[in-house]
Design an enzyme around this catalytic site. Sequence first.
Site, PDB file in Angstrom:
ATOM      1  N   ARG A  48      31.903 -38.700  25.583  1.00 16.75           N
ATOM      2  CA  ARG A  48      32.467 -39.316  24.358  1.00 16.75           C
ATOM      3  C   ARG A  48      31.611 -40.453  23.806  1.00 16.75           C
ATOM      4  NH1 ARG A  48      37.252 -38.543  27.336  1.00 16.75           N
ATOM      5  NH2 ARG A  48      38.225 -36.589  26.676  1.00 16.75           N
TER       6      ARG A  48
ATOM      7  N   GLU B 286      10.463 -37.734   1.343  1.00 13.23           N
ATOM      8  CA  GLU B 286      11.609 -38.652   1.484  1.00 13.23           C
ATOM      9  C   GLU B 286      11.211 -40.057   1.007  1.00 13.23           C
ATOM     10  OE1 GLU B 286      14.511 -37.442   2.216  1.00 13.23           O
ATOM     11  OE2 GLU B 286      14.368 -35.857   3.723  1.00 13.23           O
TER      12      GLU B 286
ATOM     13  N   LYS C 195      17.056 -47.962   2.969  1.00 10.13           N
ATOM     14  CA  LYS C 195      18.028 -47.153   3.731  1.00 10.13           C
ATOM     15  C   LYS C 195      19.055 -48.066   4.397  1.00 10.13           C
ATOM     16  CE  LYS C 195      19.274 -43.209   6.019  1.00 10.13           C
ATOM     17  NZ  LYS C 195      18.930 -41.905   6.506  1.00 10.13           N
TER      18      LYS C 195
ATOM     19  N   ARG D 245      25.734 -43.528  -0.665  1.00  6.26           N
ATOM     20  CA  ARG D 245      24.818 -42.881   0.292  1.00  6.26           C
ATOM     21  C   ARG D 245      24.452 -41.462  -0.136  1.00  6.26           C
ATOM     22  NH1 ARG D 245      24.654 -43.146   6.933  1.00  6.26           N
ATOM     23  NH2 ARG D 245      22.850 -41.763   7.116  1.00  6.26           N
TER      24      ARG D 245
ATOM     25  N   HIS E  78      18.162 -32.537  -1.948  1.00  6.94           N
ATOM     26  CA  HIS E  78      18.549 -31.873  -0.701  1.00  6.94           C
ATOM     27  C   HIS E  78      19.457 -30.666  -0.919  1.00  6.94           C
ATOM     28  CE1 HIS E  78      16.734 -35.392   1.030  1.00  6.94           C
ATOM     29  NE2 HIS E  78      17.032 -35.043   2.265  1.00  6.94           N
TER      30      HIS E  78
ATOM     31  N   HIS F 152      11.249 -29.293   5.983  1.00  3.09           N
ATOM     32  CA  HIS F 152      12.343 -29.982   5.290  1.00  3.09           C
ATOM     33  C   HIS F 152      11.809 -30.767   4.082  1.00  3.09           C
ATOM     34  CE1 HIS F 152      16.074 -32.194   4.737  1.00  3.09           C
ATOM     35  NE2 HIS F 152      15.400 -33.326   4.804  1.00  3.09           N
TER      36      HIS F 152
HETATM   37  P1  NAD Z   1      10.153 -32.497  13.075  1.00  3.32           P
HETATM   38  O1  NAD Z   1      11.015 -33.283  13.930  1.00  3.32           O
HETATM   39  O2  NAD Z   1      10.207 -31.021  13.195  1.00  3.32           O
HETATM   40  O3  NAD Z   1       8.660 -32.977  13.292  1.00  3.32           O
HETATM   41  C1  NAD Z   1       7.636 -32.373  12.559  1.00  3.32           C
HETATM   42  C2  NAD Z   1       6.524 -31.809  13.470  1.00  3.32           C
HETATM   43  O4  NAD Z   1       5.684 -32.872  13.896  1.00  3.32           O
HETATM   44  C3  NAD Z   1       7.015 -31.142  14.729  1.00  3.32           C
HETATM   45  O5  NAD Z   1       6.183 -30.063  15.025  1.00  3.32           O
HETATM   46  C4  NAD Z   1       6.861 -32.238  15.769  1.00  3.32           C
HETATM   47  O6  NAD Z   1       6.738 -31.755  17.077  1.00  3.32           O
HETATM   48  C5  NAD Z   1       5.576 -32.871  15.318  1.00  3.32           C
HETATM   49  N1  NAD Z   1       5.369 -34.253  15.685  1.00  3.32           N
HETATM   50  C6  NAD Z   1       6.288 -35.243  15.737  1.00  3.32           C
HETATM   51  N2  NAD Z   1       5.678 -36.414  15.946  1.00  3.32           N
HETATM   52  C7  NAD Z   1       4.366 -36.161  16.051  1.00  3.32           C
HETATM   53  C8  NAD Z   1       3.227 -36.973  16.248  1.00  3.32           C
HETATM   54  N3  NAD Z   1       3.324 -38.293  16.293  1.00  3.32           N
HETATM   55  N4  NAD Z   1       2.021 -36.381  16.323  1.00  3.32           N
HETATM   56  C9  NAD Z   1       1.890 -35.018  16.200  1.00  3.32           C
HETATM   57  N5  NAD Z   1       2.935 -34.211  15.981  1.00  3.32           N
HETATM   58  C10 NAD Z   1       4.153 -34.775  15.908  1.00  3.32           C
HETATM   59  O7  NAD Z   1      10.411 -32.810  11.524  1.00  3.32           O
HETATM   60  P2  NAD Z   1      10.677 -34.158  10.716  1.00  3.32           P
HETATM   61  O8  NAD Z   1      10.058 -33.926   9.403  1.00  3.32           O
HETATM   62  O9  NAD Z   1      10.328 -35.351  11.476  1.00  3.32           O
HETATM   63  O10 NAD Z   1      12.253 -34.155  10.552  1.00  3.32           O
HETATM   64  C11 NAD Z   1      12.927 -33.133   9.872  1.00  3.32           C
HETATM   65  C12 NAD Z   1      14.338 -33.075  10.368  1.00  3.32           C
HETATM   66  O11 NAD Z   1      14.983 -34.313  10.103  1.00  3.32           O
HETATM   67  C13 NAD Z   1      15.174 -32.011   9.721  1.00  3.32           C
HETATM   68  O12 NAD Z   1      15.912 -31.335  10.704  1.00  3.32           O
HETATM   69  C14 NAD Z   1      16.100 -32.785   8.812  1.00  3.32           C
HETATM   70  O13 NAD Z   1      17.327 -32.135   8.616  1.00  3.32           O
HETATM   71  C15 NAD Z   1      16.265 -34.058   9.565  1.00  3.32           C
HETATM   72  N6  NAD Z   1      16.654 -35.215   8.747  1.00  3.32           N
HETATM   73  C16 NAD Z   1      17.669 -35.974   9.186  1.00  3.32           C
HETATM   74  C17 NAD Z   1      18.041 -37.091   8.475  1.00  3.32           C
HETATM   75  C18 NAD Z   1      19.109 -37.975   8.995  1.00  3.32           C
HETATM   76  O14 NAD Z   1      19.542 -38.887   8.267  1.00  3.32           O
HETATM   77  N7  NAD Z   1      19.553 -37.803  10.210  1.00  3.32           N
HETATM   78  C19 NAD Z   1      17.365 -37.437   7.298  1.00  3.32           C
HETATM   79  C20 NAD Z   1      16.324 -36.633   6.882  1.00  3.32           C
HETATM   80  C21 NAD Z   1      15.961 -35.515   7.617  1.00  3.32           C
HETATM   81  N1  GLY Z   2      19.056 -38.634   4.786  1.00  2.59           N
HETATM   82  C1  GLY Z   2      20.310 -38.794   4.173  1.00  2.59           C
HETATM   83  C2  GLY Z   2      21.162 -39.851   4.762  1.00  2.59           C
HETATM   84  O1  GLY Z   2      20.820 -40.448   5.754  1.00  2.59           O
HETATM   85  O2  GLY Z   2      22.218 -40.106   4.264  1.00  2.59           O
END
Ligand code: NAD
Ligand code: GLY
Length: 356
Positions: A118, A182, A224, A238, A245, A262
């Site tokens: 939890r 972003e 943010k 927000r 998106h 993404h």
């Molecule tokens: P990701 O986590 O897939 O990372 C991108 C790639 O880079 C992967 O292959 C990873 O292994 C590699 N990588 C990571 N760090 C590295 C480094 N320092 N050196 C070399 N390679 C590295 O993608 P992302 O773009 O970081 O994140 C996308 C995800 O985030 C999506 O699932 C999206 O839905 C989510 N997201 C969440 C929020 C939120 O508020 N929680 C906001 C925006 C996006």
């Molecule tokens: N990336 C969208 C949010 O955090 O609300």
Amino acid sequence: MRTLVVDLGDRSYPIHIGNGLISEVNYFKDAIKNKRVIIVTNDTVAPLYLDRLKNTLSDYQVCECILPDGEKFKTLDSFNKIITTMLENSLGRDCTVIALGGGVIGDLAGFAAASYQRGVDFIQVPTTILSQVDSSVGGKTGVNHELGKNMIGAFYQPKTVVIDLNCLKTLPKREISAGLAEVVKYGIIWDYDFFQFLESNISGITELDNKLLEHMIYTCCSIKAEVVHLDEREGGVRALLNLGHTFGHAIESYMGYGVWLHGEAVAAGMVIAANVARLKGFVDATYTERIKSLLEKAGLPVEAPKEMTYKDFLQKMVHDKKVKNGCIRYVIPTQTGKSEVMSDISEDIIVKAIEG
Ligand code: NAD
Ligand code: GLY
């Protein structure tokens, strides 16, 4: 080194931004209650940074969960693997989960932390531009369902965010570009000065100039933090963070998770939203062109995939989390540095906006 705080009362937390921070235990120790820590990462990031982080945490009892890399593994199955590793290591409620990686790992590890017994503490160590400017801050955690992106999850804030700019040096070019989508978003929805800063400095940023990066990441995290402070659970402002998106998630889901990154899907989605703004007369064609040009210079796609029809978009967008009373709600730029959530956009305009 710079620090800012996400102000959420007794759930407030710091974001530390600087070079080499994953090698300094000081940035972690206030957020770790007990000696038991699990680092969640993937098989791309682990060979690069896992040993370094484990050395930093040598005074703690650390176990690890290394998942396969990729958006297509942002699933309940991977979530279950984290939980299993936690149980196998007999972690209790006083343990801390550390997410070491991009947004996929951050969202997965955060959701595991939110759910394990939890809720246990967690720390975000984002290693991509996207995760450093967006996903590691604000507490959205979760996994994808085959019928829709991020459909299973929880709002769950980390105890701290440690952003090490040095990690970006190993990031592939395509991922740098994806993260910049972003970044541009904040300029469109919130801060026109920042949009102009990006226009003036985009080539230095894509070459990872350290000073520019620090300013850029600090500015994005500040925006943010402010938005999350105002509206933690997305009852209002927000939702603006979802610019591009609604269309972007449709592209990711239709094309198959991971085919379009993404950030790439969000970039094309933001151009569609800007086209809507132009067609509705909120902004002029010059501003739309500037948005497109900035995204192109950042190395991002500015058109929807050719194979996607309006119907394909619609079929995916009805599952969007912003849908209210059956109406799809879009974030649309209304003037420079400002956007609004709208639902009264005619099908005709959306079709034209998708066609560009
Ligand atoms: P990701 O986590 O897939 O990372 C991108 C790639 O880079 C992967 O292959 C990873 O292994 C590699 N990588 C990571 N760090 C590295 C480094 N320092 N050196 C070399 N390679 C590295 O993608 P992302 O773009 O970081 O994140 C996308 C995800 O985030 C999506 O699932 C999206 O839905 C989510 N997201 C969440 C929020 C939120 O508020 N929680 C906001 C925006 C996006
Ligand atoms: N990336 C969208 C949010 O955090 O609300």
